[in-house]
Design a protein around this motif. Structure first.
Motif, PDB file in Angstrom:
ATOM      1  N   THR A 504      38.884   9.508  76.350  1.00 54.65           N
ATOM      2  CA  THR A 504      37.516   9.217  76.762  1.00 54.65           C
ATOM      3  C   THR A 504      36.829  10.527  77.152  1.00 54.65           C
ATOM      4  O   THR A 504      37.411  11.352  77.854  1.00 54.65           O
ATOM      5  CB  THR A 504      37.510   8.255  77.950  1.00 54.65           C
ATOM      6  N   LYS A 505      35.579  10.706  76.670  1.00 55.27           N
ATOM      7  CA  LYS A 505      34.867  11.966  76.921  1.00 55.27           C
ATOM      8  C   LYS A 505      33.430  11.668  77.339  1.00 55.27           C
ATOM      9  O   LYS A 505      32.745  10.874  76.700  1.00 55.27           O
ATOM     10  CB  LYS A 505      34.875  12.842  75.667  1.00 55.27           C
ATOM     11  N   ARG A 507      29.756  13.655  78.912  1.00 53.74           N
ATOM     12  CA  ARG A 507      29.009  14.812  79.368  1.00 53.74           C
ATOM     13  C   ARG A 507      28.125  14.367  80.533  1.00 53.74           C
ATOM     14  O   ARG A 507      27.421  13.348  80.448  1.00 53.74           O
ATOM     15  CB  ARG A 507      28.147  15.392  78.249  1.00 53.74           C
ATOM     16  N   TYR A 547      40.292  12.461  86.082  1.00 51.68           N
ATOM     17  CA  TYR A 547      39.456  13.257  85.184  1.00 51.68           C
ATOM     18  C   TYR A 547      39.986  14.684  85.056  1.00 51.68           C
ATOM     19  O   TYR A 547      40.440  15.282  86.036  1.00 51.68           O
ATOM     20  CB  TYR A 547      38.018  13.364  85.702  1.00 51.68           C
ATOM     21  N   TYR A 558      31.844  18.573  81.276  1.00 53.45           N
ATOM     22  CA  TYR A 558      32.503  17.792  80.223  1.00 53.45           C
ATOM     23  C   TYR A 558      33.713  17.131  80.872  1.00 53.45           C
ATOM     24  O   TYR A 558      34.617  17.813  81.370  1.00 53.45           O
ATOM     25  CB  TYR A 558      32.913  18.727  79.094  1.00 53.45           C
ATOM     26  N   VAL A 560      36.975  14.506  80.755  1.00 51.75           N
ATOM     27  CA  VAL A 560      37.957  13.878  79.870  1.00 51.75           C
ATOM     28  C   VAL A 560      38.823  12.945  80.712  1.00 51.75           C
ATOM     29  O   VAL A 560      39.327  13.335  81.774  1.00 51.75           O
ATOM     30  CB  VAL A 560      38.850  14.932  79.180  1.00 51.75           C
ATOM     31  N   THR A 566      37.902   3.645  78.326  1.00 54.38           N
ATOM     32  CA  THR A 566      36.586   4.231  78.071  1.00 54.38           C
ATOM     33  C   THR A 566      35.461   3.483  78.765  1.00 54.38           C
ATOM     34  O   THR A 566      34.673   4.064  79.528  1.00 54.38           O
ATOM     35  CB  THR A 566      36.317   4.315  76.564  1.00 54.38           C
ATOM     36  N   THR A 593      32.621  10.000  73.418  1.00 49.73           N
ATOM     37  CA  THR A 593      33.999   9.771  72.963  1.00 49.73           C
ATOM     38  C   THR A 593      34.122   9.823  71.454  1.00 49.73           C
ATOM     39  O   THR A 593      35.043  10.449  70.901  1.00 49.73           O
ATOM     40  CB  THR A 593      34.511   8.427  73.498  1.00 49.73           C
ATOM     41  N   TYR A 596      33.653  13.503  69.268  1.00 53.50           N
ATOM     42  CA  TYR A 596      34.608  14.608  69.232  1.00 53.50           C
ATOM     43  C   TYR A 596      36.025  14.084  68.992  1.00 53.50           C
ATOM     44  O   TYR A 596      36.473  13.138  69.632  1.00 53.50           O
ATOM     45  CB  TYR A 596      34.593  15.387  70.556  1.00 53.50           C
ATOM     46  N   HIS A 659      39.047  20.326  71.209  1.00 53.26           N
ATOM     47  CA  HIS A 659      38.002  19.319  71.067  1.00 53.26           C
ATOM     48  C   HIS A 659      37.030  19.806  69.993  1.00 53.26           C
ATOM     49  O   HIS A 659      36.447  20.895  70.120  1.00 53.26           O
ATOM     50  CB  HIS A 659      37.289  19.108  72.396  1.00 53.26           C
TER      51      HIS A 659
END
Length: 829
Positions: A504-505, A507, A547, A558, A560, A566, A593, A596, A659
């Motif tokens: 899970t990503k 910003r 995180y 950023y 992760v 997610t 998510t 990338y 990434h």
């Protein structure tokens, strides 16, 4: 009728009445329950009323255990007999594999203080001579549960709720929900009888509620549409038949107590007594999903036509198991709707994207789970958190990618898997592949055997052509085990590549981002270009999310987190940010998510591989400690692919997370694989990675980290900053350290490793449980992580782990037993 309430519960089945009862018991004196028809008119009325305690889910086992104990107390409180027949539950096994499964069930039961007994075929025959036992291996017997009358227990809970001030209104349908910024305005319509049908009248009322709970059972899809969300709770047909009296049973009962609920899992059925005869319930293949788009208005307390052909095999199996029933005629039959979810666990907790909206949907074992769901959901609503970690039941474990078609097909699969062997390494095939990274075909061609995480296909391990993952499954070391050993060894000794695209990503940026994240997480924020590991806490001070935070600018980050969570992470992040926007300023949050891909390259030769393909004026020093230190992040170029490289490795070796733009993934994959040829680069799956992270004592969210333990209890003080204020800090400190996470090396059986749910024993008493388990290539034995009392955490403390009914030696080792000084990770070059 009240029109302004603290909590509105929608749904008058067993689950809804249990929730209303427990909210009132917890102190909320302004609760209303609405039922569109009559209480119990959904699936409750035709449920068989079984109370199966055993479950591989820690949270669900606690829920079922509470229900069984709670139901026994209802008559004293309400004066109503709930019809609880405490006859016990007999789980029979025809194969050794089934016995192995029961041993794993028993592991969870033991950690939840659920009593049980092991029986041989001879002991079964001695107690219950009508049961054929010559082809059995044994059984797991639990003597404190049995079955209950679903209508009676629901009415008892409803009376108890009324006694505590709950108002219950029947024949009232919810037609709209509106959040006005402070409360829910719920538009309700009075329902009336007309020609045998239930139809809306012209009478409407709006109820304003601070909190709403939906427990709408078969009507979950209608609820989802009204709320504008997705709820993967869809009905599947469930059949059971009631037989005429069995003369042999009638004779047996003259001087013997009632039989336990008899579960013949290898025959996909259960049997219990019913007035001198038997009830047979079946979980067969081919049971269809129904009501995918809503329940017809004409369907009330109705049933579907029986499909006897579909259950013929199970009917014959019953005659085999209880030969005396062969001449008993069919007295009655039921084919009714029963709600399922793709993984079989209910959806309990906050609704995605909505404030003060709580879901209690998708109960395939609704009678068993009702009491416990009411108890623990009330804790979440009233106190902010339950005393157990409820994350595994959270409705947000499924994201917006889920569709009706997916839910229906997966629910059908889940139904037919009720009595399929539940290997801990099982991967179910329905609706797959669905979410795939671009490198999926390349990984598959290389022998990847995939697991499914949040819909994503993720390699578990790599095997030769012709290898069958299905045949490799086992309760011990499966056929995949040696492949995972080879992969783990490759990272420890050489270099490996892991597809981690499912991460899970997010910003997070804007003028308020820094102040918000400083309050949201318990560690200090990194400097620009650096990273840190940190935790978002619940208001109760326990761990809500883990995180990795990369600081890309003064107010740009950023984040992760775990790939399985997610929507769970996204929803909490957005809601907390919205709550603090007025205090901290504008905060922009983007879920990136799917934008990338991620490759994790790790091992002593990982730097050598990357040196060959990095685009830099000085490639030999671009990845050195001086230019690219541990726990930092840099924008680099690998060939033609721009990469956000993070120098961190979940395996505990020298390595980077790469990434990259997901549309360039196949280009990057081919580039890395070609560069790695001379170094013997090996593709590595999630199972080897899981073993490696345990050698480093890296905690994982959903196992060691969760909403029932604080970061201090997880023994992570280095990631907890005491010099700043953040959400949950005071509660964390007030909680103290009730138990503590440790790593153990285990001298277990030669053919098995722990799975991470086994009991830990000291001086003959259970003192804790494992949360993770596996094999250590570094130490050549089993490894595990788990929680024990603080006084048992000293290095060298000797414990026992129960595996397959035996006790095995275990010893507490130092944190990060492999490379405790992190020399491998920091090595220069």
């Amino acid at each position: 009728m009240k029109t302004q309430v603290k909590a509105l519960v929608v749904g008058g089945g067993a689950v809804g009445t249990a929730i209303a009862y427990h909210l009132a018991k917890a102190g909320w004196d302004d609760v209303v329950l609405l039922e569109r028809d009559e209480l119990t008119s959904g699936s409750t009325w035709h449920a068989a009323g079984l109370l199966p305690l055993f479950n591989m889910s820690y949270a669900t086992t606690h829920i079922h255990k509470y229900s069984v104990e709670f139901y026994k107390s209802l008559e004293e409180e309400t004066g109503l007999n709930a019809g609880f027949a405490v006859v016990g539950n007999l789980r029979m096994a025809q194969t050794q594999e089934r016995m192995n499964e029961y041993m794993l069930y028993a592991s969870t039961a033991e950690t939840c203080d659920v009593p049980f007994e092991w029986l041989t075929p001879e002991q079964i025959k001695e107690r219950w001579p009508l049961i054929r036992t010559d082809d059995l291996k044994g059984a797991l017997y639990h003597n404190t549960d049995g079955y209950i009358n679903p209508a009676d227990v629901t009415m008892a809970m409803a009376k108890g709720a009324r006694q505590r001030g709950v108002e219950i209104i029947r024949k009232m349908q919810v037609d709209a929900y509106h959040w006005n910024g402070e409360a829910w305005e719920v538009t309700c319509t009075k329902m009336v009888e007309k020609g045998g049908n239930l139809v809306p009248s012209d009478e409407q009322v709006v109820i304003t509620a601070e909190h709403v709970v939906t427990a709408t059972g078969n009507h979950a899809q209608r609820t989802a549409k009204l709320l504008g969300i997705k709820i993967p709770a869809i009905v599947v047909e469930h059949q059971f038949i009631v037989m005429e009296q069995d003369p042999a049973l009638v004779e047996f009962r003259k001087d013997h107590p009632e039989h336990p609920v008899i579960r013949d899992a290898d025959a996909q059925s259960y049997v219990r007594e019913e007035r001198g005869g038997w009830i047979l319930g079946i979980y067969e293949k081919g049971a269809p999903a129904r009501f995918e788009y809503g329940v017809p208005d004409s369907f009330r307390a109705d049933l579907f036509p029986l499909d006897l052909d579909r259950i013929e095999e199970q009917y014959l199996a019953m005659i085999h198991r209880i030969p005396s029933c062969e001449n008993s005629g069919l007295k009655d039959d039921f084919n009714g709707p029963i709600c399922y979810t793709p993984d079989g666990n209910p959806l309990v907790g906050p609704a995605p994207g909505l404030r003060n909206m709580w879901l209690a949907e998708g109960f395939s074992f609704g009678i068993t789970a009702a009491g416990g769901t009411g108890y623990y959901l009330a804790q979440m609503m009233v106190d902010g958190e339950a005393e157990i970690d409820m994350a595994s039941l959270d409705p947000k474990r499924y994201g917006d990618w889920m569709t009706t078609e997916y839910g229906a097909r997966k629910n059908e699969e889940c139904y037919e898997h009720v009595y399929i062997l539940h290997h801990p390494d099982e991967e179910r095939p329905a609706c797959r592949p669905l979410r795939t990274a671009p490198c999926y075909d390349r990984m598959k061609a290389a022998g990847a055997q995939f697991g499914c995480v949040n819909g994503w296909e993720r390699p578990n391990y790599f095997a030769p052509e012709g290898f069958s993952d299905h045949d490799a499954r086992s309760f011990r070391r499966g056929g995949w085990w040696q492949y995972a050993v080879d992969e783990a060894r490759a990272i420890r000794e050489n270099v490996g590549l892991i597809d981690a695209t499912a991460f899970t990503k997010h910003r997070v940026k804007g003028p308020g981002a820094t102040a918000f994240l400083d309050w949201f997480t318990c560690n200090k924020l990194p400097r620009v270009g650096r990273i840190n590991l940190t935790y978002a806490l619940t208001p109760a001070g326990t761990t809500r999310t883990e995180y990795t935070i990369v600081r890309e600018g003064e107010d740009e980050y950023y984040l992760v987190s775990a790939g399985a969570w997610t929507e769970y992470d996204a929803d909490y992040l957005r809601k907390c940010a919205a709550d603090k926007a007025g205090e901290f300023g504008y905060i922009e949050i983007q879920n990136v998510t799917t934008q990338y891909g991620v490759f994790a390259i790790a091992g002593p030769k990982s730097r050598d591989v990357l040196k060959k393909i990095i685009s830099d004026a000085e490639p030999d020093t671009a990845l050195s400690n001086k230019r690219f230190p541990w726990l930092s992040a840099k924008q680099i170029e690998l060939g033609m692919c721009p990469v956000n490289a993070i120098r961190v490795a979940y395996t505990g070796e020298l390595g980077w997370e790469l990434h990259h733009p997901i549309e360039m993934q196949n280009y990057l994959f081919d580039l890395i694989m070609k560069a790695g040829e001379e170094y013997g680069l090996k593709l590595v799956g999630a199972r080897a990675q899981n073993w490696l992270r345990q050698e480093k004592s890296y905690r994982a969210f959903g196992t060691e980290l969760g909403r029932d333990a604080t970061p201090l209890e997880a023994d992570l003080p280095r990631f907890v900053n005491m010099d700043k204020d953040y959400q949950g800090k005071d509660a964390m400190l007030a909680t103290g350290v009730r138990s503590k996470c440790v790593t153990l090396l285990i001298d277990g059986p030669q053919d098995a490793d722990p799975w991470g749910r086994e009991a830990l024993i000291h001086d003959g008493k259970r003192v804790g449980r494992l949360t993770s388990g596996g094999y250590s290539v570094a130490f050549g034995k089993s490894i595990g992580m788990g929680y024990v009392p603080p006084e048992l955490t000293k290095v060298g403390t000797k414990l026992k782990v129960r595996m397959f009914r035996e006790l095995w030696d275990a010893v507490v080792v130092e944190d990060s037993p492999y490379d405790p000084k992190n020399e491998s990770i920091r090595v220069d070059g």
